[in-house]
Design an enzyme around this catalytic site. Structure first.
Site, mmCIF file in Angstrom:
data_model
loop_
_atom_site.group_PDB
_atom_site.id
_atom_site.type_symbol
_atom_site.label_atom_id
_atom_site.label_comp_id
_atom_site.label_asym_id
_atom_site.label_seq_id
_atom_site.Cartn_x
_atom_site.Cartn_y
_atom_site.Cartn_z
ATOM 1 C CG HIS A 278 -1.672 1.113 1.529
ATOM 2 N ND1 HIS A 278 -2.865 1.619 1.051
ATOM 3 C CD2 HIS A 278 -0.916 2.349 2.021
ATOM 4 C CE1 HIS A 278 -3.209 2.868 1.429
ATOM 5 N NE2 HIS A 278 -2.232 3.442 2.055
ATOM 6 C CD GLU A 279 2.075 3.562 3.634
ATOM 7 O OE1 GLU A 279 2.466 4.333 3.147
ATOM 8 O OE2 GLU A 279 1.154 3.496 4.446
ATOM 9 C CG HIS A 282 0.431 6.431 -0.693
ATOM 10 N ND1 HIS A 282 -0.649 7.027 -1.107
ATOM 11 C CD2 HIS A 282 0.356 5.762 0.426
ATOM 12 C CE1 HIS A 282 -1.507 6.750 -0.196
ATOM 13 N NE2 HIS A 282 -0.975 6.068 0.971
ATOM 14 C CD GLU A 358 -3.825 6.858 2.365
ATOM 15 O OE1 GLU A 358 -3.602 5.782 2.273
ATOM 16 O OE2 GLU A 358 -2.825 7.673 2.568
#
Length: 421
Positions: A278-279, A282, A358
């Site tokens: 997930h990070e 970004h 997100e």
């Protein structure tokens, strides 16, 4: 006149606080939609009765404090102005030549220290609340140490900004905001560059991930995503909190992937890999650069509006606020009040953009790992660790949530997998 303004401001704040109290504590909760009850997104499925009770109670108190804390700060700024305290602070500057960095530092220290003292009970209550509900594990000495560091870091940055700001206002009372904006661009980028290596280590110890096998797997994911990084960093948060977190910080050569040790201690390997993916999402989606661009645009609009509002307020209410001219340092509380108000009212828009980013990062992580079970269980653990509401009231979501609600995140994942099947 001063007494009338003070009483009116207190009454308005009181009415607002009562209104928010009834909205937070006594309006109908958003609840769980009927079609989602009994699913993996329903907190009754993965939280105990005690966790559900504490989550609802803790969330309501936190939300109420959030909605009253910022307007309370505005009230303090207003009282500092109308009581003449701001002018008094300027008169107390020991040196005759006003406007230099030392003179500004004295004024900023007096104002900052007063705000620290006035807001301390509220900050301490938040700390105690977090301790009582089992979120914080930090002892009072450590908490005070962080507060003192906060004070001096903010003081140092504020002195630099205020000195340049009022120098620009003295140079041009009409174009100061544009020059200030132009200077804030490199200043903001510089702060983001040094944040991971200068500011963050003041609060916690950062070190390469001790679990080398896990680090190898994370770096393999990073290589798949074309993310240039040689280390994953671990930070010792267990002595301060039971909450879980991971993030990417910094820009350029100082960018870092950081995992809280609480996350490492509580989540499974697959759950950690999902959070890391997930990070990385970004990074791949270039959210940090979109964030910088958005912040720069927000500063442009905010400074322009402030430059329009300050002269109007001073012209109309200067006598009551005891502000003689915009380029005097005693007008600083008005500047802070206006900018704080603008940030508050614009937060629903910035939060909306953040929630979209997100969601995109969640989608990227699912595509990279194809492990929906780990994603769902990670979100469930995050909810339990922080006693978070999965479906907050609308105003709370607009003003507080920079991430989608857990109900939305879990449902999005299950829906996406359902569509692929």
């Amino acid at each position: 006149m001063v007494k009338k303004w003070g009483i009116t401001a207190l009454l308005l704040f009181g009415v607002y606080a009562i209104g928010m109290y009834f909205y937070i504590f006594h309006s109908d909760s958003a609840g769980i939609p009927a079609n989602l009850k009994g699913t993996v997104a329903d907190p009754q499925v993965f939280m105990s009765d005690r966790e559900l009770y504490l989550s609802e109670e803790y969330s309501k108190i936190k939300n109420f404090l959030f909605f009253v804390a910022t307007p309370f700060e505005w009230l303090i700024y207003l009282l500092i102005l109308i009581t003449g305290l701001s002018q008094a602070f300027e008169r107390w500057i020991p040196l005759q030549k006003k406007g230099g960095i030392l003179q500004n530092a004295v004024y900023v220290f007096l104002l900052s220290f007063l705000l620290f003292i006035v807001l301390f009970p509220l900050d301490y209550y938040r700390y105690s609340l977090s301790k009582n509900y089992g979120i914080s594990t930090q002892n009072f000495h450590s908490w005070m140490r962080d507060n003192v560091i906060d004070f001096w870091v903010n003081f140092g940055m504020t002195v630099v900004i205020v000195t340049i700001l009022y120098w620009l206002i003295n140079k041009s009372t009409k174009k100061w905001w544009l020059n200030a904006w132009l200077l804030m661009i490199p200043y903001t980028i510089f702060l983001m560059f040094i944040q991971p290596v200068v500011i963050d280590p003041l609060y916690n110890d950062f070190y390469p991930l001790t679990n080398k096998e896990l680090e190898t797997k994370i770096l393999t994911l990073a290589e798949q995503a074309n993310i240039p990084t040689a280390h994953v960093y671990e930070v010792n948060m267990a002595e301060k909190t039971n909450a879980l977190n991971a993030y990417v910080t910094g820009i350029g050569s100082n960018s870092r992937i950081v995992l809280w040790d609480t996350t490492l201690n509580r989540l499974s390997e697959n759950e950690i890999l999902f959070i890391m993916a997930h990070e990385m999402g970004h990074y791949v989606e270039k959210h940090i650069y979109f964030g910088i661009a958005g912040y720069i645009l927000t500063m442009f609009v905010g400074l322009w509006l402030t430059a329009k509002l300050m002269p109007w307020v001073i012209a109309r209410f200067g006598r009551v606020l005891k502000i003689k001219r915009i380029n005097a340092i005693h007008s600083l509380p008005l500047f802070l009040l206006i900018t704080s108000f603008l940030l508050f009212v614009s937060s629903p828009l910035s939060n909306y953009v953040s929630r979209y980013q997100e969601t995109r990062a969640d989608q990227y992580a699912i595509e990279l790992l194809v492990d929906p079970e780990a994603a769902v269980s990670a979100f469930q653990e995050l909810t339990k660790a922080g006693l978070n509401e999965v479906n907050p009231p609308l105003l709370v979501k607009w003003f507080r949530y920079s991430h989608p609600t857990m109900l939305e995140r879990i449902t999005n994942i299950t829906n996406e997998i359902g569509e692929k099947e």
